[in-house]
Design a protein around this motif. Structure first.
Motif, mmCIF file in Angstrom:
data_model
loop_
_atom_site.group_PDB
_atom_site.id
_atom_site.type_symbol
_atom_site.label_atom_id
_atom_site.label_comp_id
_atom_site.label_asym_id
_atom_site.label_seq_id
_atom_site.Cartn_x
_atom_site.Cartn_y
_atom_site.Cartn_z
ATOM 1 N N ALA A 223 0.802 -1.219 0.000
ATOM 2 C CA ALA A 223 0.000 0.000 0.000
ATOM 3 C C ALA A 223 0.837 1.272 0.000
ATOM 4 O O ALA A 223 0.295 2.356 -0.160
ATOM 5 C CB ALA A 223 -0.925 0.003 1.219
ATOM 6 N N ASP A 224 2.146 1.156 0.147
ATOM 7 C CA ASP A 224 2.992 2.354 0.170
ATOM 8 C C ASP A 224 3.835 2.502 -1.092
ATOM 9 O O ASP A 224 4.889 3.119 -1.085
ATOM 10 C CB ASP A 224 3.909 2.354 1.391
ATOM 11 C CG ASP A 224 4.853 1.155 1.423
ATOM 12 O OD1 ASP A 224 4.588 0.194 0.683
ATOM 13 O OD2 ASP A 224 5.839 1.195 2.171
ATOM 14 N N ASP A 225 3.355 1.930 -2.227
ATOM 15 C CA ASP A 225 4.132 1.994 -3.465
ATOM 16 C C ASP A 225 3.558 2.968 -4.497
ATOM 17 O O ASP A 225 3.921 2.935 -5.666
ATOM 18 C CB ASP A 225 4.259 0.607 -4.098
ATOM 19 C CG ASP A 225 2.922 0.057 -4.594
ATOM 20 O OD1 ASP A 225 1.897 0.733 -4.373
ATOM 21 O OD2 ASP A 225 2.914 -1.018 -5.198
ATOM 22 N N ASP A 226 2.650 3.859 -4.068
ATOM 23 C CA ASP A 226 2.076 4.892 -4.943
ATOM 24 C C ASP A 226 1.050 4.369 -5.934
ATOM 25 O O ASP A 226 0.531 5.126 -6.750
ATOM 26 C CB ASP A 226 3.159 5.631 -5.749
ATOM 27 C CG ASP A 226 3.784 6.758 -4.952
ATOM 28 O OD1 ASP A 226 3.144 7.199 -3.976
ATOM 29 O OD2 ASP A 226 4.888 7.186 -5.284
ATOM 30 N N ALA A 227 0.742 3.089 -5.908
ATOM 31 C CA ALA A 227 -0.159 2.527 -6.913
ATOM 32 C C ALA A 227 -1.552 3.143 -6.862
ATOM 33 O O ALA A 227 -2.192 3.333 -7.891
ATOM 34 C CB ALA A 227 -0.274 1.011 -6.740
ATOM 35 N N GLY A 228 -2.020 3.457 -5.672
ATOM 36 C CA GLY A 228 -3.367 4.005 -5.560
ATOM 37 C C GLY A 228 -3.404 5.514 -5.474
ATOM 38 O O GLY A 228 -4.457 6.103 -5.214
ATOM 39 N N GLY A 229 -2.256 6.155 -5.684
ATOM 40 C CA GLY A 229 -2.200 7.608 -5.598
ATOM 41 C C GLY A 229 -2.016 8.104 -4.175
ATOM 42 O O GLY A 229 -2.016 9.304 -3.919
ATOM 43 N N PHE A 230 -1.855 7.184 -3.233
ATOM 44 C CA PHE A 230 -1.626 7.555 -1.842
ATOM 45 C C PHE A 230 -0.737 6.485 -1.216
ATOM 46 O O PHE A 230 -0.493 5.428 -1.792
ATOM 47 C CB PHE A 230 -2.942 7.651 -1.073
ATOM 48 C CG PHE A 230 -3.701 6.354 -1.001
ATOM 49 C CD1 PHE A 230 -3.491 5.461 0.041
ATOM 50 C CD2 PHE A 230 -4.610 6.008 -1.993
ATOM 51 C CE1 PHE A 230 -4.171 4.262 0.104
ATOM 52 C CE2 PHE A 230 -5.303 4.804 -1.936
ATOM 53 C CZ PHE A 230 -5.078 3.932 -0.886
ATOM 54 N N LYS A 231 -0.244 6.772 -0.014
ATOM 55 C CA LYS A 231 0.602 5.819 0.684
ATOM 56 C C LYS A 231 0.011 5.494 2.044
ATOM 57 O O LYS A 231 -0.501 6.369 2.730
ATOM 58 C CB LYS A 231 2.025 6.375 0.855
ATOM 59 C CG LYS A 231 2.812 6.463 -0.443
ATOM 60 C CD LYS A 231 4.273 6.769 -0.178
ATOM 61 C CE LYS A 231 5.086 6.746 -1.464
ATOM 62 N NZ LYS A 231 6.523 6.925 -1.208
ATOM 63 N N SER A 232 0.101 4.234 2.434
ATOM 64 C CA SER A 232 -0.339 3.810 3.751
ATOM 65 C C SER A 232 0.388 2.518 4.094
ATOM 66 O O SER A 232 0.990 1.882 3.229
ATOM 67 C CB SER A 232 -1.856 3.602 3.785
ATOM 68 O OG SER A 232 -2.218 2.527 2.929
ATOM 69 N N GLY A 248 -5.308 -3.246 3.167
ATOM 70 C CA GLY A 248 -5.426 -3.636 4.559
ATOM 71 C C GLY A 248 -4.081 -3.853 5.213
ATOM 72 O O GLY A 248 -3.089 -4.194 4.542
ATOM 73 N N GLN A 249 -4.027 -3.644 6.512
ATOM 74 C CA GLN A 249 -2.791 -3.815 7.270
ATOM 75 C C GLN A 249 -2.756 -5.151 8.004
ATOM 76 O O GLN A 249 -1.715 -5.792 8.102
ATOM 77 C CB GLN A 249 -2.624 -2.675 8.278
ATOM 78 C CG GLN A 249 -1.331 -2.756 9.091
ATOM 79 C CD GLN A 249 -1.158 -1.562 10.008
ATOM 80 O OE1 GLN A 249 -2.021 -0.697 10.088
ATOM 81 N NE2 GLN A 249 -0.039 -1.510 10.708
ATOM 82 N N HIS A 250 -3.904 -5.574 8.504
ATOM 83 C CA HIS A 250 -3.968 -6.817 9.273
ATOM 84 C C HIS A 250 -4.233 -7.973 8.312
ATOM 85 O O HIS A 250 -5.385 -8.356 8.057
ATOM 86 C CB HIS A 250 -5.048 -6.703 10.346
ATOM 87 C CG HIS A 250 -4.831 -5.547 11.278
ATOM 88 N ND1 HIS A 250 -3.823 -5.539 12.217
ATOM 89 C CD2 HIS A 250 -5.475 -4.359 11.394
ATOM 90 C CE1 HIS A 250 -3.853 -4.398 12.884
ATOM 91 N NE2 HIS A 250 -4.843 -3.668 12.403
ATOM 92 N N VAL A 251 -3.136 -8.506 7.768
ATOM 93 C CA VAL A 251 -3.219 -9.521 6.717
ATOM 94 C C VAL A 251 -2.359 -10.730 7.094
ATOM 95 O O VAL A 251 -1.227 -10.578 7.555
ATOM 96 C CB VAL A 251 -2.730 -8.951 5.363
ATOM 97 C CG1 VAL A 251 -2.721 -10.038 4.295
ATOM 98 C CG2 VAL A 251 -3.617 -7.789 4.932
ATOM 99 N N THR A 252 -2.922 -11.914 6.895
ATOM 100 C CA THR A 252 -2.178 -13.161 7.083
ATOM 101 C C THR A 252 -2.014 -13.816 5.715
ATOM 102 O O THR A 252 -2.988 -13.957 4.974
ATOM 103 C CB THR A 252 -2.929 -14.117 8.020
ATOM 104 O OG1 THR A 252 -3.137 -13.476 9.284
ATOM 105 C CG2 THR A 252 -2.127 -15.387 8.245
ATOM 106 N N THR A 253 -0.779 -14.193 5.376
ATOM 107 C CA THR A 253 -0.513 -14.745 4.046
ATOM 108 C C THR A 253 -0.075 -16.202 4.123
ATOM 109 O O THR A 253 0.476 -16.656 5.127
ATOM 110 C CB THR A 253 0.587 -13.934 3.326
ATOM 111 O OG1 THR A 253 1.789 -13.951 4.113
ATOM 112 C CG2 THR A 253 0.147 -12.500 3.127
ATOM 113 N N ASP A 254 -0.316 -16.920 3.032
ATOM 114 C CA ASP A 254 0.151 -18.301 2.869
ATOM 115 C C ASP A 254 0.843 -18.368 1.515
ATOM 116 O O ASP A 254 0.198 -18.433 0.465
ATOM 117 C CB ASP A 254 -1.034 -19.273 2.921
ATOM 118 C CG ASP A 254 -0.598 -20.734 2.818
ATOM 119 O OD1 ASP A 254 0.590 -20.985 2.509
ATOM 120 O OD2 ASP A 254 -1.436 -21.630 3.048
#
Length: 261
Positions: A223-232, A248-254
């Motif tokens: 979310a902080d790579d400028d793709a959506g025109g904003f950073k988070s 989203g920030q609260h993400v669990t990956t497999d």
């Protein structure tokens, strides 16, 4: 005339780059893809800093958006790095880079425009090399994850993001373009495989009792790579149910499972 060949190309001294300041010279070029993204993008603008190797990518619906996109990018760099200045922009002979409004804008900004000669793409080699690298990274991400081809734009943003975090041989100390430009060593512990299974937590105020506490997604990027025109902080995800891009920030990956396959 029948035996006339191209003259040998003189290689520039390495000092031409090492003596420059970050952002002093940018190389810009356009790349094209055979499929449109979900948002209708067909091509993209790449800008590369000669000194640090840091790259920026912007998706475009058509070539006519190049001028306005380049303007906004240079303006943003000026805001983010007020002590640095873009003095030179190097491009190829693409018509969008030769327009009157493009050249008038650079005159007003005090930026010199260096255009490569016809059939001499090596003169704008920085951007061309990065475009080739990013295209190969995008194809690898799409093929490996099984993601649909219209998600190439998401893969492009993620490729550029990762490209700026990897060590660069021509940077002193093999530091990444990101560190060379900002002076801060980036954290890469959050990197995950493109297209892997991800579960996005649903906050209790957004769900009713008895509803699932997470949403099944595929990881697209950060979310902080400028793709959506904003950073988070957090991740950029593809909601497999709504077929929309979410954050989203609260993400669990497999990273062993890929839902697109």
């Amino acid at each position: 005339m029948g035996k006339h060949t191209k003259l040998p190309v003189k290689k520039k001294s390495p000092t031409n780059i090492t003596e420059r300041q970050p952002l002093e010279m940018l190389s810009m070029d356009l790349g094209f893809r055979p499929t449109r993204t979900l948002g209708g993008r067909k091509c993209y603008l790449v800008a590369v800093d000669f000194k640090t190797g840091h790259a920026w990518v912007r998706l475009l619906r058509h070539k006519g958006e190049t001028f306005g996109t380049a303007q906004l990018l240079v303006k943003k760099l000026k805001t983010q790095f007020p002590d640095l200045a873009v003095k030179i922009i190097r491009t190829d002979g693409e018509s969008v880079f030769k327009s009157n409004e493009f050249n008038q804008w650079m005159d007003q900004m005090g930026i010199d425009h260096f255009k490569s000669n016809k059939h001499s793409s090596y003169q704008n080699g920085q951007a061309e090399i990065v475009i080739r690298i990013l295209d190969e990274m995008v194809d690898t991400m799409i093929f490996d994850s099984g993601a649909p081809r219209n998600l190439w734009g998401e893969a492009m943003h993620t490729s550029c993001y990762v490209y700026n975090l990897r060590p660069r041989p021509t940077n002193k100390g093999l530091i990444s373009p990101k560190e060379a430009l900002t002076g801060k060593r980036p954290d890469i512990s959050h990197l995950r495989k493109f297209g892997c299974l991800a579960w996005l937590h649903v906050h209790k105020v957004e769900r009713k009792k008895g509803q699932p506490k997470s949403i099944k997604c595929a990881l697209l990027g950060y979310a902080d790579d400028d793709a959506g025109g904003f950073k988070s902080k957090g991740y950029r995800l593809f909601n497999l149910e709504s077929r929309k891009v979410v954050y989203g920030q609260h993400v669990t990956t497999d990273e062993t499972r890929f839902p697109f396959k």
